[in-house]
Every structure is written in C-alpha cells, then in structure tokens.
Write a protein that holds these residues in place. Structure first.
Motif, short mmCIF file in Angstrom:
data_model
loop_
_atom_site.label_atom_id
_atom_site.label_comp_id
_atom_site.label_asym_id
_atom_site.label_seq_id
_atom_site.Cartn_x
_atom_site.Cartn_y
_atom_site.Cartn_z
N THR A 145 35.91 57.62 14.94
CA THR A 145 35.20 58.24 13.82
C THR A 145 33.69 58.27 14.03
OG1 THR A 145 35.15 56.14 12.62
CG2 THR A 145 36.96 57.67 12.12
N MET A 146 33.21 57.64 15.09
CA MET A 146 31.77 57.60 15.35
C MET A 146 31.35 58.88 16.07
SD MET A 146 29.40 54.68 17.18
CE MET A 146 29.96 53.29 16.26
N ILE A 147 31.52 60.00 15.36
CA ILE A 147 31.21 61.31 15.92
C ILE A 147 30.46 62.13 14.88
CG2 ILE A 147 33.15 61.36 17.56
CD1 ILE A 147 34.69 63.03 15.50
N PRO A 148 29.68 63.11 15.33
CA PRO A 148 28.91 63.93 14.39
C PRO A 148 29.76 64.67 13.36
CG PRO A 148 28.11 64.25 16.63
CD PRO A 148 29.36 63.43 16.72
N ALA A 149 31.01 64.97 13.67
CA ALA A 149 31.87 65.67 12.72
C ALA A 149 32.23 64.79 11.52
CB ALA A 149 33.14 66.15 13.42
N VAL A 150 32.11 63.47 11.67
CA VAL A 150 32.47 62.54 10.59
C VAL A 150 31.22 61.95 9.94
CG1 VAL A 150 33.69 60.40 10.04
CG2 VAL A 150 34.67 61.99 11.70
N TYR A 151 30.28 61.52 10.74
CA TYR A 151 29.07 60.86 10.22
C TYR A 151 27.80 61.54 10.71
CZ TYR A 151 31.94 56.71 9.24
OH TYR A 151 32.90 55.84 8.78
N ARG A 152 26.80 61.56 9.83
CA ARG A 152 25.44 61.91 10.27
C ARG A 152 24.85 60.68 10.95
NH1 ARG A 152 24.88 63.04 4.64
NH2 ARG A 152 23.40 61.31 4.69
N ARG A 153 23.81 60.87 11.73
CA ARG A 153 23.19 59.74 12.43
C ARG A 153 22.64 58.69 11.46
NH1 ARG A 153 18.92 62.87 15.73
NH2 ARG A 153 19.06 64.07 13.82
N ASP A 154 22.16 59.09 10.30
CA ASP A 154 21.62 58.13 9.34
C ASP A 154 22.73 57.37 8.60
OD1 ASP A 154 22.14 60.67 8.04
OD2 ASP A 154 21.24 59.79 6.25
N GLU A 155 23.97 57.74 8.80
CA GLU A 155 25.09 57.05 8.15
C GLU A 155 25.72 55.99 9.04
OE1 GLU A 155 26.87 60.38 5.14
OE2 GLU A 155 27.36 60.63 7.27
N ILE A 156 25.29 55.90 10.29
CA ILE A 156 25.81 54.90 11.22
C ILE A 156 24.78 53.79 11.36
CG2 ILE A 156 26.53 54.45 13.60
CD1 ILE A 156 27.43 57.38 13.75
N TRP A 157 25.21 52.58 11.04
CA TRP A 157 24.33 51.42 11.13
C TRP A 157 24.97 50.38 12.04
CZ3 TRP A 157 19.70 50.39 8.35
CH2 TRP A 157 19.27 51.47 7.58
N PHE A 158 24.13 49.65 12.76
CA PHE A 158 24.58 48.60 13.66
C PHE A 158 24.07 47.25 13.17
CE2 PHE A 158 23.93 52.42 16.27
CZ PHE A 158 25.21 52.59 16.75
N CYS A 159 24.81 46.22 13.51
CA CYS A 159 24.41 44.84 13.19
C CYS A 159 24.36 44.08 14.51
CB CYS A 159 25.43 44.22 12.24
SG CYS A 159 24.99 42.55 11.74
N ALA A 160 23.25 43.39 14.74
CA ALA A 160 23.09 42.63 15.99
C ALA A 160 22.36 41.33 15.69
CB ALA A 160 22.30 43.46 17.00
N LEU A 161 22.54 40.37 16.56
CA LEU A 161 21.80 39.11 16.43
C LEU A 161 20.45 39.26 17.10
CD1 LEU A 161 24.55 36.45 17.22
CD2 LEU A 161 23.68 37.15 14.99
N ASN A 162 19.40 38.76 16.44
CA ASN A 162 18.08 38.78 17.05
C ASN A 162 17.87 37.49 17.84
OD1 ASN A 162 17.34 36.78 15.21
ND2 ASN A 162 16.30 38.21 13.84
N SER A 163 16.67 37.28 18.34
CA SER A 163 16.41 36.10 19.19
C SER A 163 16.56 34.79 18.42
CB SER A 163 15.01 36.21 19.79
OG SER A 163 14.04 36.29 18.76
N SER A 164 16.50 34.83 17.10
CA SER A 164 16.71 33.63 16.28
C SER A 164 18.15 33.48 15.82
CB SER A 164 15.81 33.69 15.04
OG SER A 164 14.46 33.80 15.41
N ASN A 165 19.04 34.32 16.36
CA ASN A 165 20.45 34.35 15.99
C ASN A 165 20.68 34.72 14.54
OD1 ASN A 165 21.62 33.84 18.52
ND2 ASN A 165 21.26 31.65 18.30
N ALA A 166 19.77 35.49 13.97
CA ALA A 166 19.93 36.03 12.62
C ALA A 166 20.37 37.49 12.75
CB ALA A 166 18.63 35.93 11.84
N SER A 167 21.19 37.94 11.83
CA SER A 167 21.67 39.32 11.88
C SER A 167 20.55 40.29 11.52
CB SER A 167 22.83 39.52 10.91
OG SER A 167 23.94 38.76 11.32
N THR A 168 20.49 41.36 12.27
CA THR A 168 19.54 42.45 12.03
C THR A 168 20.35 43.73 11.97
OG1 THR A 168 17.88 41.31 13.35
CG2 THR A 168 17.53 43.65 12.96
N ILE A 169 20.04 44.60 11.01
CA ILE A 169 20.73 45.89 10.95
C ILE A 169 19.73 47.00 11.20
CG2 ILE A 169 22.56 45.06 9.43
CD1 ILE A 169 21.21 46.56 7.14
N TYR A 170 20.21 48.07 11.83
CA TYR A 170 19.37 49.23 12.10
C TYR A 170 20.26 50.45 12.18
CZ TYR A 170 20.83 47.93 16.83
OH TYR A 170 21.58 47.58 17.93
#
Length: 110
Positions: free
Chosen positions: A43-68
């Motif tokens: 479902t991670m395709i342009p036909a389903v989502y716009r780019r601003d509708e897809i968000w990622f979650c990752a750990l930063n250098s302090s092991n805290a979650s960051t979303i973008y």
C-alpha cells in the motif's frame, strides 16, 4: 479510526479497500480520518497514499523515537522523493531510514 498494525491480519487487497473507503469522498462524506501503523509495502504507493500521508518512526542517537514524513525526507541531492517513486521498494532498500537495523540487533557486540 486509529489502528495499530491494521495489516497484521488482513489480506493486502482488503487493507487497500479499507484505506480507500476513507479517501473516497463519495463514501466518506463526513471526512472521517484513518490513522494506522503498518509494515505493508503493497500500500506504500502513490495510488494509495500521498507523500505527506506516509510517516516513518526511527530511533535517534539517544534511542528516542523520532517521526518524520516522506515529504519532509530529503535525499542526498537535497530533493524530496518524487510523486511517482516506488516508496515501498525504496523503504526496503533503506533509503528513508526507519529500518530495524537488523545487523545491530543480531550482533550485540556492536
């Protein structure tokens, strides 16, 4: 509607159908919203989502979650991903970050 890993027990076609119910103004006449987490690349395709509708979650250098968002992500050339890119494929390739860093998980010494 808020759903954690909505794709966990659903066929990808059913997941896409549910998402499309929320994005179709003829069906969703009152503007209900869907917020979901997913590991489904189909479902991670342009036909389903716009780019601003897809968000990622990752750990930063302090092991805290960051979303973008995908739209805020900048490639090496300083540009955002194009509207027609294969987001799921590039995510699997590690281009957007937010990957599980399996090597680090498997090799506890690192």
């Amino acid at each position: 509607m808020v759903a954690d890993e909505l794709d966990a027990k659903l066929h990808p076609k059913l997941l896409r159908y549910i998402i499309e119910l929320f994005t179709n103004p003829k069906v969703n006449k009152h503007g209900a919203q869907l917020l979901l987490t997913s590991h489904d690349m189909t479902t991670m395709i342009p036909a389903v989502y716009r780019r601003d509708e897809i968000w990622f979650c990752a750990l930063n250098s302090s092991n805290a979650s960051t979303i973008y968002s995908l739209i805020a992500f900048k490639k090496e050339n300083g540009k955002s991903p194009r509207k027609d890119e294969s987001y799921g494929k590039q995510y699997i390739e590690g281009r957007y970050g937010a990957d599980p860093y399996l090597r680090r998980i498997l090799d506890w010494e690192v």
